[in-house]
Design a protein around this motif. Structure first.
Motif, short mmCIF file in Angstrom:
data_model
loop_
_atom_site.label_atom_id
_atom_site.label_comp_id
_atom_site.label_asym_id
_atom_site.label_seq_id
_atom_site.Cartn_x
_atom_site.Cartn_y
_atom_site.Cartn_z
N LYS A 1 106.24 14.15 42.96
CA LYS A 1 106.58 15.59 43.01
C LYS A 1 108.09 15.80 42.98
CE LYS A 1 102.46 17.18 45.56
NZ LYS A 1 101.97 17.72 46.85
N ALA B 1 97.31 20.16 44.73
CA ALA B 1 97.41 20.96 45.96
C ALA B 1 98.43 22.09 45.82
CB ALA B 1 97.77 20.06 47.14
N ASP B 2 99.52 21.86 45.07
CA ASP B 2 100.53 22.90 44.93
C ASP B 2 101.03 23.04 43.50
OD1 ASP B 2 101.80 20.46 45.01
OD2 ASP B 2 102.80 20.82 46.92
N ASN B 3 100.22 22.62 42.52
CA ASN B 3 100.54 22.79 41.11
C ASN B 3 99.27 23.14 40.34
OD1 ASN B 3 103.49 21.69 40.82
ND2 ASN B 3 102.43 20.18 42.07
N THR B 4 99.42 23.72 39.17
CA THR B 4 98.29 24.00 38.29
C THR B 4 98.23 22.90 37.23
OG1 THR B 4 98.51 26.37 38.61
CG2 THR B 4 97.26 25.65 36.69
#
Length: 781
Positions: free
Chosen positions: A380, A32-35
């Motif tokens: 995270k 959702a908020d990382n590659t």
């Protein structure tokens, strides 16, 4: 963040494999908020067909066929714990070259061997459990004779592998406290966190089985030794006892790859062996009771969490539930002996109301503590902390520290994480020299405890001679080494040493303040010399270049009372690994102390010294007993006031409800906290109280006096209660309130746990201390 996620088996959903499910849920939420760049082994073409379920989560996906080693290869690689694949190594190298990777996440013990030698990139290993702990169980369980030998070999190889490989990682994540404890024994300096598995509460919706039949179910991959052993054990030792009482009972064994001896159980008309199924939920809904009779295995069991989420009551062995916040008789039933296990299954089959109550309590607990969103948030935080540590490592300093007690550093088992914390500081420094007080009669010598951590014991006749001894040693260090900054453990004795060194060698000085001393009458009146120390500390602090305090309250006082520039003061609590206090099983300790005689347990654990003001707690507890006579007070620890406090308890006539345990080994503290109903701190002054933080991390409501650390951590009435120092009547009132209001106590405990997660995660305290020391030295981070 660009994450290279490497896993030993390709994840997808839906599937019946616990390892795949964990990876799938982590990937889904990390993306959702990382590659994410994924590298994974696969077993069959069916795995590749299911790859589409994770396509949207990953920027790139590379796979390598897992090749089962031939007999010859097994002989040639006998001393390896896991087989090796050159193709996986090459693909990892290419991914690092091509994708500008920020951090490596290696999931599964096998993957560690491909990553541990990689330099210049932070890396995390997430093996789920400890292979050596699991293989040791298998070795113990094997029949005597030659059959033990393969398990012995695997145990030795896996222990050597973990010690060699995991030590090269920046962080390790496991799912259960037993696994963490085993790895800590092998690698005392390993940075390790416990992040239990979660459960998808949307997929496993609460839908209690409505079957009117007496069906029992056990699920799992039936080719996995612990599951196969559990199925056979249940059928031969427990199921016959149930059939004697409930003749129409049926047993479902649901899961892929059953061995012949499991399949043959289906010859019994009251046993259904399903093999692989598309959706286990269908079979769970046909059953009235879920059983988990495991005798082997490590790590957290997804099957338990999934069954709890669905709403089927569970009877399980103790080994089936590590890392899960169980409460025997409330949200699960625990039994190890065959007759006890059978009786609890019979009780549930015979009592629908009890089945529904236990199932509802279990679902509530799962929703509160085991959502995947919560678990991946913890991962995270660890990713950010490890990435943050790696950023601060590139500009380092040479630090001279003064003041830590040598014995305190020597043994983490007695003093907690102190030695580990100092080693972690050293990892981020060019060199870390520590001059520490030690008694001359012990004859300690200079030691090198880590690559760049040097310990210099003072070997002083007494603490009065420590100043001259430490000055002599520290002056030699400053003359022989490049020292960028000095840090002292307090503004008193060690502060004087630091100030004199600063004057002589022109080296910047950082002073640490860990207690609320400034004009604090409780502290000043404790010893006559404290009046002198109060004046001395103000003088020293005004001349420090930077100051570290543990709480905002202490900073505010220094600014107001001594008029120190607030920019010189950094609020950095003591760093502590609190993950080990979450999801711990305290049933054994609770049963041991309550012993059928008491129904509630109040706990204090710490030094039995005047500062802790235990007499106020004892007076409060006397009042508590007038309202709750079946309550037990457990006081863990030792100190100068121990005998005095035992006499005080006797004089107050509460000694029948009070137990003094003596020192509790630090590795046992999580179980004690899990066993108690609430935790009490009666100190007249404290800085950051780690013992209280540990209780809050364990999701226990706390009643604390109004010292500095409590003001920072507790919001009165929300995640605990604060009372004035020495107000035993108000303390008793708040304890009684929590004992009488179970739901509110539970809500406060959960709020306390969330506060601690946020407080210690956001501070990233080791990195902040390094930054402060670099700032002191004039080095830009």
């Amino acid at each position: 963040m660009n994450i290279l996620y490497i896993t030993e088996i390709l994840p997808y959903f839906p599937c019946g494999d616990g390892f795949r499910l964990v990876a799938y849920n982590i990937l889904k939420r990390l993306s959702a908020d990382n590659t994410i760049h994924l590298l994974a082994f696969y077993r069959t073409n069916a795995d590749l067909e299911n790859k589409k379920s994770i396509k949207n989560f990953c920027e790139s996906i590379e796979t390598v066929l897992y090749k089962k080693p031939s007999f010859i290869k097994k002989i040639l690689t006998f001393f390896r714990a896991y087989s090796w694949d050159n193709e996986m190594r090459d693909k990892i190298t290419r991914a690092i070259d091509n994708y500008n990777i920020d951090i490596i996440f290696a999931e599964g013990a096998n993957i560690g061997q491909y990553v541990y030698k990689i330099k210049n990139l932070p890396k995390i290993i997430a093996p789920h459990d400890s292979s050596s702990a699991r293989n040791y169980q298998f070795f113990q369980q094997a029949k005597p004779g030659i059959q033990k030998l393969p398990h012995l070999i695997r145990w030795i190889k896996s222990a050597i592998y973990e010690k060699l490989i995991y030590s090269k990682f920046d962080h390790c994540i496991v799912v259960g406290p037993n696994d963490a404890d085993n790895l800590k024994k092998l690698l005392p300096n390993l940075k390790i966190s416990i992040v239990t598995n979660g459960v998808d509460t949307e997929y496993y919706k609460y839908n209690p089985p409505d079957s009117t039949e007496n069906n029992i179910i056990f699920t799992g991959n039936m080719s996995y030794l612990p599951n196969a052993d559990a199925a056979l054990y249940f059928y031969t030792k427990i199921f016959p006892l149930i059939r004697k009482k409930i003749t129409d009972v049926k047993l479902y064994l649901a899961g892929a790859n059953p061995a012949d001896e499991i399949r043959n159980l289906a010859n019994d008309k009251q046993v259904i062996v399903t093999g692989a199924v598309d959706d286990l939920r269908t079979f769970i809904h046909k059953s009235a009771v879920y059983v988990c009779p495991l005798r082997l295995g490590t790590g957290i069991k997804n099957k338990i969490l999934e069954a709890m989420a669905i709403g089927i009551p569970i009877v399980a062995t103790k080994i089936s539930t590590p890392g899960i916040n169980i409460n025997d008789g409330n949200n699960i039933m625990i039994a190890d002996a065959p007759d006890e296990f059978a009786n609890k299954v019979i009780e549930l089959l015979s009592n629908q109301e009890k089945r529904l109550t236990i199932a509802k309590n279990a679902r509530d607990m799962v929703e509160t503590r085991y959502s995947w969103e919560t678990k991946v948030d913890e991962i995270k935080q660890i990713l950010n902390q490890v990435k943050g540590r790696s950023i601060t490592h590139h500009k380092t300093a040479n630090i001279l520290g003064i003041g830590l007690d040598y014995l305190m550093l020597k043994d983490d088992k007695v003093r907690g994480d102190v030695r580990t914390r100092q080693s972690n500081y050293a990892k981020s420094l060019t060199s870390f020299h520590q001059v520490v007080y030690s008694p001359k009669e012990l004859g300690f010598k200079k030691e090198k405890w880590a690559d760049n951590l040097y310990i210099y014991p003072s070997n002083s006749k007494n603490k009065g001679s420590f100043i001259l001894d430490a000055l002599k040693i520290a002056s030699r260090i400053c003359g022989d080494n490049k020292i960028d900054a000095i840090t002292t453990e307090d503004p008193f004795t060690t502060g004087v040493i630091g100030y004199l060194l600063k004057k002589r060698f022109k080296i910047p000085l950082n002073i640490q303040v860990h207690i609320d001393f400034c004009d604090n009458q409780y502290w000043i009146n404790l010893r006559k010399i404290n009046k002198i120390f109060n004046v001395l500390a103000k003088f020293i602090l005004k001349r420090a270049d930077t100051i570290r305090v543990g709480t905002q309250h202490e900073k505010d006082k220094l600014v107001k009372k001594i008029r120190i520039n607030p920019d010189k003061i950094s609020v950095i609590p003591v760093n502590a690994d609190l993950s080990k206090f979450r999801e711990v099983n305290g049933i054994d300790i609770r049963k041991h102390y309550l012993n059928g005689k008491y129904d509630k347990l109040v706990l204090f654990a710490g030094r039995l010294v005047a500062q802790k003001d235990i007499p106020t707690l004892l007076k409060a507890f006397k009042i508590v007993l007038t309202s709750r006579p079946s309550t037990l007070l457990v006081i863990g620890g030792s100190g100068t006031q121990e005998q005095f406090l035992k006499r005080a308890a006797s004089e107050l006539a509460i000694d029948g409800n009070t137990i003094f345990t003596g020192n509790i080994p630090h590795e046992k503290i999580p179980q004690y906290l899990a066993a108690c109903d609430l935790y009490v701190v009666s100190s007249i002054f404290e800085g950051t109280c780690i013992a209280m933080a540990e209780a809050m991390a364990a999701a226990k409501p706390v009643v604390a006096t109004k010292f500095a650390g409590a003001r920072d951590l507790i919001s009165d009435g929300e995640n605990g209660f604060i009372v004035e120092q020495r107000d035993h009547e108000r303390m008793a009132d708040r304890i009684i309130h929590l004992l009488n209001n179970r739901e509110r106590a539970k809500e406060m405990g959960i709020a306390a746990s969330k506060k601690i997660e946020e407080y210690f995660a956001n501070n990233k305290n080791i990195g902040k201390v390094i930054e402060l020391w670099q700032k002191t030295a004039g080095i830009q981070s």
